[in-house]
Design an enzyme around this catalytic site. Structure first.
Site, PDB file in Angstrom:
ATOM      1  CB  SER A   1      56.470   2.581  34.378  1.00 22.98           C
ATOM      2  OG  SER A   1      56.231   3.723  33.599  1.00 22.98           O
TER       3      SER A   1
ATOM      4  N   GLY B   1      48.494   3.253  31.752  1.00 20.75           N
ATOM      5  CA  GLY B   1      48.421   4.533  31.051  1.00 20.75           C
ATOM      6  C   GLY B   1      48.145   4.351  29.564  1.00 20.75           C
TER       7      GLY B   1
ATOM      8  CG  ASP C   1      63.007   5.960  34.536  1.00 24.31           C
ATOM      9  OD1 ASP C   1      61.882   5.428  34.663  1.00 24.31           O
ATOM     10  OD2 ASP C   1      63.156   7.176  34.489  1.00 24.31           O
TER      11      ASP C   1
ATOM     12  NE  ARG D   1      38.476  12.899  23.351  1.00 24.44           N
ATOM     13  CZ  ARG D   1      38.910  14.137  23.142  1.00 24.44           C
ATOM     14  NH1 ARG D   1      40.190  14.394  23.105  1.00 24.44           N
ATOM     15  NH2 ARG D   1      38.062  15.117  22.975  1.00 24.44           N
TER      16      ARG D   1
ATOM     17  NE  ARG E   1      60.723  -0.927  28.878  1.00 23.46           N
ATOM     18  CZ  ARG E   1      61.885  -0.546  28.368  1.00 23.46           C
ATOM     19  NH1 ARG E   1      62.831  -0.069  29.152  1.00 23.46           N
ATOM     20  NH2 ARG E   1      62.123  -0.646  27.080  1.00 23.46           N
TER      21      ARG E   1
ATOM     22  NE  ARG F   1      52.626  -2.307  28.998  1.00 22.56           N
ATOM     23  CZ  ARG F   1      53.774  -2.308  29.629  1.00 22.56           C
ATOM     24  NH1 ARG F   1      53.907  -1.651  30.755  1.00 22.56           N
ATOM     25  NH2 ARG F   1      54.794  -2.963  29.133  1.00 22.56           N
TER      26      ARG F   1
ATOM     27  NE  ARG G   1      49.863   5.484  37.751  1.00 25.14           N
ATOM     28  CZ  ARG G   1      50.488   5.301  36.590  1.00 25.14           C
ATOM     29  NH1 ARG G   1      49.829   4.790  35.556  1.00 25.14           N
ATOM     30  NH2 ARG G   1      51.767   5.596  36.450  1.00 25.14           N
TER      31      ARG G   1
HETATM   32  N1  HPA Z   1      58.732  10.917  35.630  1.00 29.03           N
HETATM   33  C1  HPA Z   1      57.417  10.776  35.546  1.00 29.03           C
HETATM   34  N2  HPA Z   1      56.830   9.628  35.250  1.00 29.03           N
HETATM   35  C2  HPA Z   1      57.613   8.556  35.026  1.00 29.03           C
HETATM   36  C3  HPA Z   1      58.994   8.634  35.099  1.00 29.03           C
HETATM   37  C4  HPA Z   1      59.574   9.880  35.420  1.00 29.03           C
HETATM   38  O1  HPA Z   1      60.792  10.025  35.478  1.00 29.03           O
HETATM   39  N3  HPA Z   1      59.494   7.405  34.827  1.00 29.03           N
HETATM   40  C5  HPA Z   1      58.425   6.594  34.592  1.00 29.03           C
HETATM   41  N4  HPA Z   1      57.291   7.289  34.715  1.00 29.03           N
END
Ligand code: HPA
Length: 255
Positions: free
Chosen positions: A95, A25, A215, A48, A228, A29, A92
Site C-alpha cells: 500500500s 509487507g 490513503d 521471525r 481496502r 497477508r 512487491r
Molecule cells: N507513508 C509511508 N508508507 C505508507 C503510507 C505513508 O503515508 N501510506 C501507506 N503506506
C-alpha cells in the site's frame, strides 16, 4: 558470499521457492494470499514469523513471502531470495499514501522508478546518485494485464521513505515532504520499493512494485476496510496474472 542453507533469515533451500516471489509487507497477508489465492501452498519459511509459501496459480508455480516494513527489512529478504535462493523476479504488493492530486485512493500505482530519502545506495560507493527503476518487461506485462482487467492504474515514480512519521508539525504545507516530492511528479509514498530495485539491479534480477493507494496525504482521504479489501483483490489478481505470464515466458511460450 558462499551459499549456505539456511541463510540467516530464511530456513529453506532454493528448490522451495518459485522463480517469482510476491512480497507483501505483512506476514499475515502472505498467509492470507497463500490460503486464498494459491493452490497447494506449503509453508517454506517462518523465521521471525516472516512467512513464505510456495504454491501454484492457474498452473504457474508462485511463491509469496513477507518483506517486513522498511528498506532494511526488504533489503535483507530480497537480497537473500535473489542471491541465495535463485529467485528471478520479485513483485512487491503493498500500500502507499498518495501525494499527487491526480492519484486517488483505491487506485493502483506501478513504480516505474523509486526515489528514496535514505542511505541504502551508499553501500555501492557510486560516484553519483543512483536512480532505482523496475524491470521494464515485468512492467510491460503488468500494464497490459491492468488494461485487460480494466483497472485504474498509474505508472511513474514513487518514494520509498525511511520515515512514516515526519517531524513536520508547524511547517507550511508547501514545505512538507509530501508536497515537495509531489512537485517532482512523485505519485505516492511507501517504504520498500527502492531497496528492492537496488538489490535487483545489483544482482541482475527483476523487480516491480505494485501498490494500492490506502490513503491520501494531501486530502486526508482514507479507504474503508471494505474498499481496502476490494482494491487488495484487484492488486492480487494483477500481480498473480503477471507472475503467471512471467512463468509462461520462462517456459518458452509466446504470449
Ligand atoms: N507513508 C509511508 N508508507 C505508507 C503510507 C505513508 O503515508 N501510506 C501507506 N503506506
Amino acid at each position: 558470499m558462499s551459499k549456505v542453507y539456511p541463510t540467516p533469515h530464511i530456513d529453506a533451500s532454493p528448490r522451495d521457492f518459485a522463480k517469482t516471489v510476491l512480497m507483501p509487507g505483512d506476514p499475515l497477508r502472505a498467509k492470507f494470499i497463500a490460503e486464498n489465492f494459491l493452490s497447494g501452498a506449503i509453508l517454506v519459511n517462518n523465521v521471525r514469523g516472516i512467512q513464505g509459501y510456495t504454491g501454484t496459480f492457474e498452473g504457474a508455480r508462485v511463491s509469496v513471502m513477507a518483506s517486513g516494513m522498511g528498506m532494511p527489512s526488504m533489503g535483507i529478504y530480497s537480497y537473500e531470495l535473489f542471491n541465495f535462493f535463485e529467485v528471478e523476479n520479485i513483485i512487491r504488493i503493498g500500500s502507499a499514501g498518495a501525494i499527487n492530486p491526480k492519484i486517488k485512493v483505491r487506485d493502483i500505482v506501478l513504480g516505474m522508478g523509486a526515489s528514496y530519502n535514505g542511505n541504502f545506495s551508499h553501500q555501492y560507493r557510486l560516484p553519483g546518485t543512483f536512480a532505482p527503476i523496475c524491470d521494464y518487461k515485468t512492467l510491460d506485462i503488468c500494464v497490459k494485464t491492468a488494461e485487460e482487467l480494466k483497472l485504474k492504474y498509474h505508472v511513474g515514480n514513487i518514494l520509498s521513505s525511511d520515515t512514516f512519521y515526519n517531524d513536520e508539525e508547524g511547517l507550511p504545507e508547501n514545505m512538507k515532504s509530501a508536497s515537495l516530492w509531489g512537485k517532482m511528479g512523485v505519485m505516492a509514498i511507501e517504504m520498500e520499493a527502492a531497496a528492492l530495485y537496488m538489490n535487483a539491479a545489483r544482482s541482475g534480477k527483476n523487480a516491480l512494485a505494485i501498490c494500492t493507494i490506502s490513503d491520501h496525504l494531501l486530502t486526508g482521504e482514507e479507504t474503508s476496510a471494505e474498499e481496502r479489501q476490494t482494491s487488495f483483490t484487484d492488486m492480487m489478481n494483477l500481480a498473480l496474472i503477471t507472475a503467471k505470464k512471467l512463468d509462461k515466458i520462462a517456459q518458452g511460450e509466446n504470449l
